[in-house]
Design a protein around this motif. Structure first.
Motif, PDB file in Angstrom:
ATOM      1  N   LYS A  74     -23.758  28.936  30.293  1.00  0.00           N
ATOM      2  CA  LYS A  74     -23.809  30.277  30.882  1.00  0.00           C
ATOM      3  C   LYS A  74     -23.142  30.239  32.252  1.00  0.00           C
ATOM      4  CE  LYS A  74     -28.362  30.777  30.635  1.00  0.00           C
ATOM      5  NZ  LYS A  74     -28.834  29.656  29.850  1.00  0.00           N
TER       6      LYS A  74
ATOM      7  N   TYR B 121     -26.637  35.545  35.967  1.00  0.00           N
ATOM      8  CA  TYR B 121     -25.631  35.025  35.058  1.00  0.00           C
ATOM      9  C   TYR B 121     -24.507  36.042  34.848  1.00  0.00           C
ATOM     10  CZ  TYR B 121     -29.173  31.521  33.983  1.00  0.00           C
ATOM     11  OH  TYR B 121     -30.099  30.520  34.083  1.00  0.00           O
TER      12      TYR B 121
ATOM     13  N   LYS C   5     -24.395  38.691  31.845  1.00  0.00           N
ATOM     14  CA  LYS C   5     -25.606  38.535  31.039  1.00  0.00           C
ATOM     15  C   LYS C   5     -26.823  39.109  31.787  1.00  0.00           C
ATOM     16  CE  LYS C   5     -24.180  34.591  28.208  1.00  0.00           C
ATOM     17  NZ  LYS C   5     -22.761  34.748  28.463  1.00  0.00           N
TER      18      LYS C   5
ATOM     19  N   GLU D 289     -29.447  40.693  30.675  1.00  0.00           N
ATOM     20  CA  GLU D 289     -30.741  40.446  30.032  1.00  0.00           C
ATOM     21  C   GLU D 289     -31.232  39.034  30.306  1.00  0.00           C
ATOM     22  OE1 GLU D 289     -30.588  41.414  25.911  1.00  0.00           O
ATOM     23  OE2 GLU D 289     -30.132  43.538  26.258  1.00  0.00           O
ATOM     24  N   ALA D 290     -30.328  38.067  30.213  1.00  0.00           N
ATOM     25  CA  ALA D 290     -30.699  36.676  30.507  1.00  0.00           C
ATOM     26  C   ALA D 290     -31.105  36.533  31.964  1.00  0.00           C
ATOM     27  CB  ALA D 290     -29.538  35.735  30.187  1.00  0.00           C
TER      28      ALA D 290
ATOM     29  N   LYS E 123     -34.682  37.847  32.548  1.00  0.00           N
ATOM     30  CA  LYS E 123     -35.719  36.967  32.005  1.00  0.00           C
ATOM     31  C   LYS E 123     -35.948  35.731  32.869  1.00  0.00           C
ATOM     32  CE  LYS E 123     -34.956  38.196  27.148  1.00  0.00           C
ATOM     33  NZ  LYS E 123     -34.477  37.708  25.833  1.00  0.00           N
ATOM     34  N   THR E 124     -34.998  35.435  33.737  1.00  0.00           N
ATOM     35  CA  THR E 124     -35.048  34.187  34.491  1.00  0.00           C
ATOM     36  C   THR E 124     -35.648  34.357  35.875  1.00  0.00           C
ATOM     37  OG1 THR E 124     -32.966  33.707  33.349  1.00  0.00           O
ATOM     38  CG2 THR E 124     -33.665  32.120  34.965  1.00  0.00           C
TER      39      THR E 124
END
Length: 500
Positions: free
Chosen positions: A167, A358, A361, A363-364, A367-368
Motif C-alpha cells: 500500500k 494510504y 485508499k 477506507e483502509a 480503518k487504521t
C-alpha cells in the motif's frame, strides 16, 4: 512555506566538507554541490513537464541520485517516490499503476525488472553519462523553490507487502521533516557525525530514519550500494562511523565474517536495530565486546517512534523502550480501552511524523486510525517502568482449536535450542483445528534427527498446542523485499509440504 532545506544547509556548511561519499564510484559531494545538483535536476524535470503534485520515481540502489531526486522534488513540489527494486514483477506492476508515477529514473542493473511493465515511464539511467552531465555541479542553473503547504503530499513509499498487497504510504512535508527532527534529537546527531547507509534507501528505516536526519544535521553519509557483510566491515574500518542502523540479520552477517573487528566500532555511540525481531544471540555477542545494540521501533506509516537506551538494553534487551520526543503511544484492547501493565494490547502511535493515510485508499486509512492514533497491528505489552515489548503481529496470531498462540513465544523457545540458527513460526491450514503451528528452521549443523530433538525441547518448555507440528528445514530463510522473513512465502511452503 518553503521546505527547500538542502539550500539552507548548503549555505551554512563548509565548501570542502564531504556530505555524501560513494566509495564504489570514488566520488564525494559537498552540501553546496548537492544543492546545485538538485537545482539542475529540478530545472530539467520542470522542463519535462513535471510540476507540483506529480509523482516522480526512482528504481535504484543506494546512490546519490536517490538524494538528488528527493531534493529536486522538494524544490518543485513534486511527490518523491523511491521504488523497491526487490519487489516481484506483479508487485512492481501494481505499485506503478497505483502510484500514478510520471517518470522513473532507474539503475541499468535493475532495468530487466521494469521492462514490459514500466516501458512508458522509463526515463533515464542514473549511472549514465547523460545523468552525470545533467546534474553536474560545475554548471549551475538556479531554481526558485515552490511554496507548498505542510499538509501536501511530499513523498510516497509503499509497504513491503509482508502480510498482503503493498500500500502507498503518504508523507506530508510536515510529517517527513518531523520524523527527521525526532531522529536528530533522539540520537543527538550533529555535523561531526558520520554514518554508513547499508539499509536500502527505498525504505523508511534506511532513508527517513538514517539518511535524511544525517544530511539535515550536516554530517557525512557513506553510501553502501548493496549490503554485504565483508564490505560493510571494510567500510567500518575505513570510516569509523558514530552510529549505525541495521536490521538484526545484518549485524549477524557482519559478525560471522573473518574481517569483523571490534576496533572498527571505537567511535560508535549508538548501534540501532529494527525492522524485525532481535536476534538475542547476536545481541549477547556484541554485549560481550562492550557494544550494546538497542532496539528501535517504527514502521512505514510511522517511522522512528520508540527506542530503547544503551543502558536499559542490558537489562531489557528485547524491549523497544519508550516513545521518542513528540510521540505518544497507547496499548488498546479490542474495545479501544487502554490495557493495564503486563497485559497485551495493540500498539497505537500519534505524532506529527505519522502518515496521514494510504494513497488512494480512504477506507483502509479510516480503518487504521482511532482517535488520532495510528493502529500498528503489532501486539505489545508495557511493564511497570513504562518500557514496551513487541509480542507479535496482530494478523499473525495463530488460533488453533480455539487457543491463541503467539508466534514470538514459540520462536523464543525454539531459538534457544543449539541446533537452531534462525527460526520463523507461522500458522498453516489444518482440517482438524482450522490452523496449526509450524516452524521454518535454519540449522547450525546438519542433524538427521533434528525434528525429534526440537520436538522434545519444545514439548518440555511449552504447552502441547503451541508446539510446532511441522518443522521445515531451510538452507536460506525466505526474505521479503525489505529483508524481513517472508512469512507469506514460508506459509505457502509449509502448506505445500502439508498436502504431500
Amino acid at each position: 512555506m518553503n521546505y527547500d532545506w538542502i539550500k539552507t544547509r548548503a549555505q551554512f556548511d563548509d565548501d570542502d566538507k564531504a556530505a555524501v561519499i560513494d566509495p564504489l564510484k570514488g566520488t564525494e559531494w559537498t552540501y553546496k554541490e548537492l544543492n546545485i545538483r538538485a537545482e539542475n535536476l529540478a530545472n530539467h524535470l520542470q522542463d519535462q513537464g513535471i510540476g507540483r503534485g506529480d509523482v516522480v520515481g526512482i528504481f535504484a540502489p543506494n546512490d546519490v541520485s536517490v538524494i538528488d531526486l528527493l531534493f529536486a522534488s522538494f524544490k518543485i513540489g513534486a511527490i518523491y517516490f523511491p521504488m523497491n527494486w526487490r519487489l516481484k514483477p506483479t508487485e512492481i506492476e501494481s505499485v506503478i499503476k497505483d502510484s500514478g508515477v510520471k517518470k522513473i529514473f532507474y539503475a541499468n542493473k535493475h532495468l530487466s525488472s521494469l521492462q514490459g511493465i514500466a516501458d512508458d515511464y522509463l526515463y533515464m539511467d542514473i549511472d549514465s553519462p547523460a545523468y552525470d552531465a545533467l546534474v553536474n555541479p560545475e554548471h549551475h542553473k538556479p531554481f526558485k523553490a515552490a511554496d507548498v503547504n505542510g499538509d501536501e503530499t511530499a513523498a510516497l513509499m509503499y509497504t513491503s507487502g509482508t502480510t498482503g498487497v503493498p500500500k502507498g504510504v503518504e508523507f506530508t512535508y510536515e510529517s517527513f521533516v518531523s520524523n527527521a527532527i525526532n531522529a536528530i534529537l533522539t540520537y543527538k546527531v550533529n555535523d561531526e557525525f558520520t554514518t554508513i547507509v547499508s539499509l536500502p534507501m527505498f525504505h523508511v528505516f534506511g532513508f527517513n530514519d538514517l539518511t535524511v536526519p544525517l544530511l539535515m544535521s550536516g554530517g557525512s553519509l557513506v553510501l553502501h550500494r548493496y549490503f554485504e557483510g565483508v564490505q560493510l566491515n571494510d567500510l567500518m574500518a575505513k570510516y569509523k562511523p558514530n552510529y549505525l542502523t541495521l536490521i538484526p540479520t545484518m549485524y549477524y552477517a557482519m559478525l560471522v565474517e573473518p574481517n569483523f573487528d571490534v576496533k572498527n566500532f571505537e567511535n560508535v555511540d549508538y548501534l540501532i536495530q529494527g525492522g524485525s525481531a532481535p536476534l538475542l544471540g547476536v545481541q549477547k555477542k556484541f554485549a560481550s565486546m562492550g557494544l550494546n545494540i538497542i532496539n528501535g521501533y517504527g514502521l512505514t506509516e510511522a517511522p522512528l517512534s520508540l527506542v530503547n537506551t544503551p543502558d536499559n538494553s542490558l537489562k531489557k534487551p528485547m524491549s523497544i523502550g519508550k516513545p521518542v520526543m513528540f510521540v505518544e503511544t497507547r496499548l488498546f484492547d479490542e474495545d479501544f480501552n487502554e490495557t493495564p501493565v503486563g497485559e497485551i494490547g495493540e500498539l497505537a502511535i500519534k505524532g506529527k511524523h505519522v502518515t496521514p493515510g494510504y494513497w488512494n485508499k480512504p477506507e483502509a486509512t479510516a480503518k487504521t486510525f482511532h482517535d488520532g492514533y495510528f493502529l500498528t497491528g503489532d501486539l505489545a505489552r508495557i511493564d511497570e517502568d513504562g518500557d514496551i515489548f513487541i509480542v507479535d503481529r496482530k494478523k499473525e496470531l495463530i488460533i488453533t482449536g480455539g487457543e491463541n498462540v503467539l508466534p514470538s513465544e514459540v520462536e523464543h523457545v525454539l531459538a534457544s535450542h543449539p541446533l537452531v540458527a534462525q527460526c520463523v513460526v507461522v500458522g498453516y491450514d489444518s482440517e482438524k483445528f482450522g490452523e496449526d503451528v509450524a516452524a521454518a528452521v535454519l540449522l547450525t549443523e546438519n542433524d538427521p534427527d533434528f525434528k525429534e530433538k526440537l520436538d522434545e525441547h519444545m514439548t518440555a518448555n511449552l504447552a502441547r498446542y503451541k508446539v510446532p507440528k511441522i518443522y521445515l528445514k531451510v538452507t536460506k530463510m525466505p526474505l521479503t523485499a525489505t529483508s524481513k522473513p517472508d512469512k507469506l512465502e514460508i506459509k505457502k511452503m509449509i502448506n505445500a509440504k502439508n498436502t504431500k
